[in-house]
Design a protein around this motif. Structure first.
Motif, PDB file in Angstrom:
ATOM      1  N   ALA A  13       0.939  -0.951  -0.218  1.00 12.56           N
ATOM      2  CA  ALA A  13       0.145   0.304   0.112  1.00 12.56           C
ATOM      3  C   ALA A  13       0.756   1.325  -0.277  1.00 12.56           C
ATOM      4  O   ALA A  13       0.976   2.602  -0.876  1.00 12.56           O
ATOM      5  N   ARG A  14       1.745   1.448   0.410  1.00 13.76           N
ATOM      6  CA  ARG A  14       2.783   2.468   1.028  1.00 13.76           C
ATOM      7  C   ARG A  14       3.295   2.906  -0.472  1.00 13.76           C
ATOM      8  O   ARG A  14       3.882   4.200  -0.350  1.00 13.76           O
ATOM      9  N   ALA A  15       4.499   1.473  -0.927  1.00 16.15           N
ATOM     10  CA  ALA A  15       4.873   1.815  -2.133  1.00 16.15           C
ATOM     11  C   ALA A  15       3.616   2.214  -3.007  1.00 16.15           C
ATOM     12  O   ALA A  15       4.160   2.623  -4.107  1.00 16.15           O
ATOM     13  N   ARG A  16       2.950   1.727  -3.008  1.00 20.28           N
ATOM     14  CA  ARG A  16       1.768   1.881  -4.865  1.00 20.28           C
ATOM     15  C   ARG A  16       1.218   3.257  -3.840  1.00 20.28           C
ATOM     16  O   ARG A  16       1.139   4.578  -5.044  1.00 20.28           O
ATOM     17  N   ALA A  17       1.015   4.478  -2.858  1.00 23.97           N
ATOM     18  CA  ALA A  17       0.965   5.386  -2.752  1.00 23.97           C
ATOM     19  C   ALA A  17       2.049   6.157  -3.165  1.00 23.97           C
ATOM     20  O   ALA A  17       1.968   7.788  -3.736  1.00 23.97           O
ATOM     21  N   GLU A  18       3.142   6.322  -2.301  1.00 20.74           N
ATOM     22  CA  GLU A  18       4.269   6.863  -3.243  1.00 20.74           C
ATOM     23  C   GLU A  18       5.062   6.780  -4.764  1.00 20.74           C
ATOM     24  O   GLU A  18       5.071   7.567  -4.816  1.00 20.74           O
ATOM     25  N   ALA A  19       4.787   5.774  -5.333  1.00 25.30           N
ATOM     26  CA  ALA A  19       4.627   5.312  -7.087  1.00 25.30           C
ATOM     27  C   ALA A  19       3.138   6.747  -7.677  1.00 25.30           C
ATOM     28  O   ALA A  19       3.413   6.845  -8.209  1.00 25.30           O
ATOM     29  N   GLY A  20       1.943   6.913  -6.507  1.00 26.07           N
ATOM     30  CA  GLY A  20       1.522   7.325  -7.407  1.00 26.07           C
ATOM     31  C   GLY A  20       0.290   7.351  -8.258  1.00 26.07           C
ATOM     32  O   GLY A  20       0.200   7.915  -9.035  1.00 26.07           O
ATOM     33  N   LEU A  21       0.417   5.558  -7.849  1.00 28.20           N
ATOM     34  CA  LEU A  21      -0.472   4.317  -8.546  1.00 28.20           C
ATOM     35  C   LEU A  21      -1.853   4.448  -7.866  1.00 28.20           C
ATOM     36  O   LEU A  21      -1.836   4.401  -6.370  1.00 28.20           O
ATOM     37  N   THR A  22      -2.759   4.418  -8.568  1.00 27.29           N
ATOM     38  CA  THR A  22      -4.148   3.806  -7.559  1.00 27.29           C
ATOM     39  C   THR A  22      -5.113   2.141  -7.872  1.00 27.29           C
ATOM     40  O   THR A  22      -3.788   1.676  -8.697  1.00 27.29           O
ATOM     41  N   VAL A  23      -5.555   1.666  -6.975  1.00 23.54           N
ATOM     42  CA  VAL A  23      -4.948   0.392  -7.366  1.00 23.54           C
ATOM     43  C   VAL A  23      -6.123  -0.270  -8.533  1.00 23.54           C
ATOM     44  O   VAL A  23      -5.285  -1.182  -9.242  1.00 23.54           O
ATOM     45  N   THR A  24      -6.549   0.873  -9.045  1.00 23.46           N
ATOM     46  CA  THR A  24      -7.098   0.153 -10.581  1.00 23.46           C
ATOM     47  C   THR A  24      -5.881   0.693 -10.999  1.00 23.46           C
ATOM     48  O   THR A  24      -5.797  -0.312 -12.756  1.00 23.46           O
ATOM     49  N   GLN A  25      -5.384   1.093 -11.479  1.00 26.78           N
ATOM     50  CA  GLN A  25      -4.106   1.470 -12.096  1.00 26.78           C
ATOM     51  C   GLN A  25      -2.803   0.471 -12.255  1.00 26.78           C
ATOM     52  O   GLN A  25      -2.911  -0.255 -12.780  1.00 26.78           O
ATOM     53  N   VAL A  26      -2.602  -0.571 -10.357  1.00 30.61           N
ATOM     54  CA  VAL A  26      -1.607  -1.526 -10.805  1.00 30.61           C
ATOM     55  C   VAL A  26      -2.368  -2.661 -11.246  1.00 30.61           C
ATOM     56  O   VAL A  26      -1.992  -3.533 -11.962  1.00 30.61           O
ATOM     57  N   ALA A  27      -3.603  -3.062 -11.123  1.00 32.76           N
ATOM     58  CA  ALA A  27      -4.533  -3.826 -11.774  1.00 32.76           C
ATOM     59  C   ALA A  27      -4.985  -4.005 -12.589  1.00 32.76           C
ATOM     60  O   ALA A  27      -4.670  -5.178 -13.328  1.00 32.76           O
ATOM     61  N   THR A  28      -4.748  -2.608 -13.614  1.00 35.52           N
ATOM     62  CA  THR A  28      -4.780  -2.928 -15.261  1.00 35.52           C
ATOM     63  C   THR A  28      -3.176  -3.297 -15.402  1.00 35.52           C
ATOM     64  O   THR A  28      -3.349  -4.017 -16.627  1.00 35.52           O
ATOM     65  N   SER A  29      -1.895  -2.816 -14.652  1.00 31.09           N
ATOM     66  CA  SER A  29      -1.240  -2.919 -15.286  1.00 31.09           C
ATOM     67  C   SER A  29      -0.371  -3.993 -15.052  1.00 31.09           C
ATOM     68  O   SER A  29       0.295  -5.262 -15.989  1.00 31.09           O
ATOM     69  N   THR A  30      -1.465  -5.124 -14.145  1.00 31.52           N
ATOM     70  CA  THR A  30      -0.614  -6.230 -12.932  1.00 31.52           C
ATOM     71  C   THR A  30      -1.454  -7.408 -14.590  1.00 31.52           C
ATOM     72  O   THR A  30      -1.315  -8.698 -13.840  1.00 31.52           O
ATOM     73  N   ARG A  31      -2.811  -7.371 -14.141  1.00 32.22           N
ATOM     74  CA  ARG A  31      -4.066  -8.597 -14.531  1.00 32.22           C
ATOM     75  C   ARG A  31      -3.998  -8.765 -13.099  1.00 32.22           C
ATOM     76  O   ARG A  31      -5.315 -10.064 -13.155  1.00 32.22           O
ATOM     77  N   VAL A  32      -4.224  -8.288 -12.173  1.00 29.73           N
ATOM     78  CA  VAL A  32      -4.802  -8.666 -10.666  1.00 29.73           C
ATOM     79  C   VAL A  32      -5.759  -7.771 -11.082  1.00 29.73           C
ATOM     80  O   VAL A  32      -5.853  -6.701 -10.612  1.00 29.73           O
ATOM     81  N   ARG A  33      -6.429  -9.016 -10.155  1.00 37.37           N
ATOM     82  CA  ARG A  33      -7.919  -7.770 -10.177  1.00 37.37           C
ATOM     83  C   ARG A  33      -7.525  -7.095  -9.500  1.00 37.37           C
ATOM     84  O   ARG A  33      -6.647  -6.845  -7.711  1.00 37.37           O
ATOM     85  N   ALA A  34      -8.554  -5.756  -8.818  1.00 36.30           N
ATOM     86  CA  ALA A  34      -8.912  -4.586  -8.443  1.00 36.30           C
ATOM     87  C   ALA A  34      -8.677  -4.868  -6.898  1.00 36.30           C
ATOM     88  O   ALA A  34      -7.660  -5.055  -5.527  1.00 36.30           O
TER      89      ALA A  34
END
Length: 90
Positions: A13-34
């Motif tokens: 959660a911290r790394a995602r926030a520090e990268a400025g990414l939303t859960v949806t953005q990470v889900a899209t780039s990884t294909r791991v469901r939100a």
């Protein structure tokens, strides 16, 4: 809370926030469901489908948010107490 005392979910959660990414953005780039990412960030791994899948999801998420995938998987193993079980399978 010190860096070493963060749980896997808190680390993600911290790394995602520090990268400025939303859960949806990470889900899209990884294909791991939100929903799976949200659960992981709460240290709830039941949606992953087992330790092997959890490690795979964590490695994908780690790459997307700028973490070391192997280190995050090792942290997961340490947190879950599965390091010996995983080593015996190899």
């Amino acid at each position: 809370m010190s860096e070493t005392s963060l749980t896997v979910g808190q680390t993600v959660a911290r790394a995602r926030a520090e990268a400025g990414l939303t859960v949806t953005q990470v889900a899209t780039s990884t294909r791991v469901r939100a929903a799976v990412i949200e659960a992981i960030e709460k240290d709830d791994f039941h949606l992953c489908g087992g330790d092997v899948y959890a490690r795979g999801h964590l490695k994908s998420i780690a790459s997307a948010v700028g973490l070391d995938p192997a280190a995050l998987a090792a942290q997961y193993d340490a947190q879950r107490g599965t390091a010996r079980a995983a080593a015996s399978v190899v």
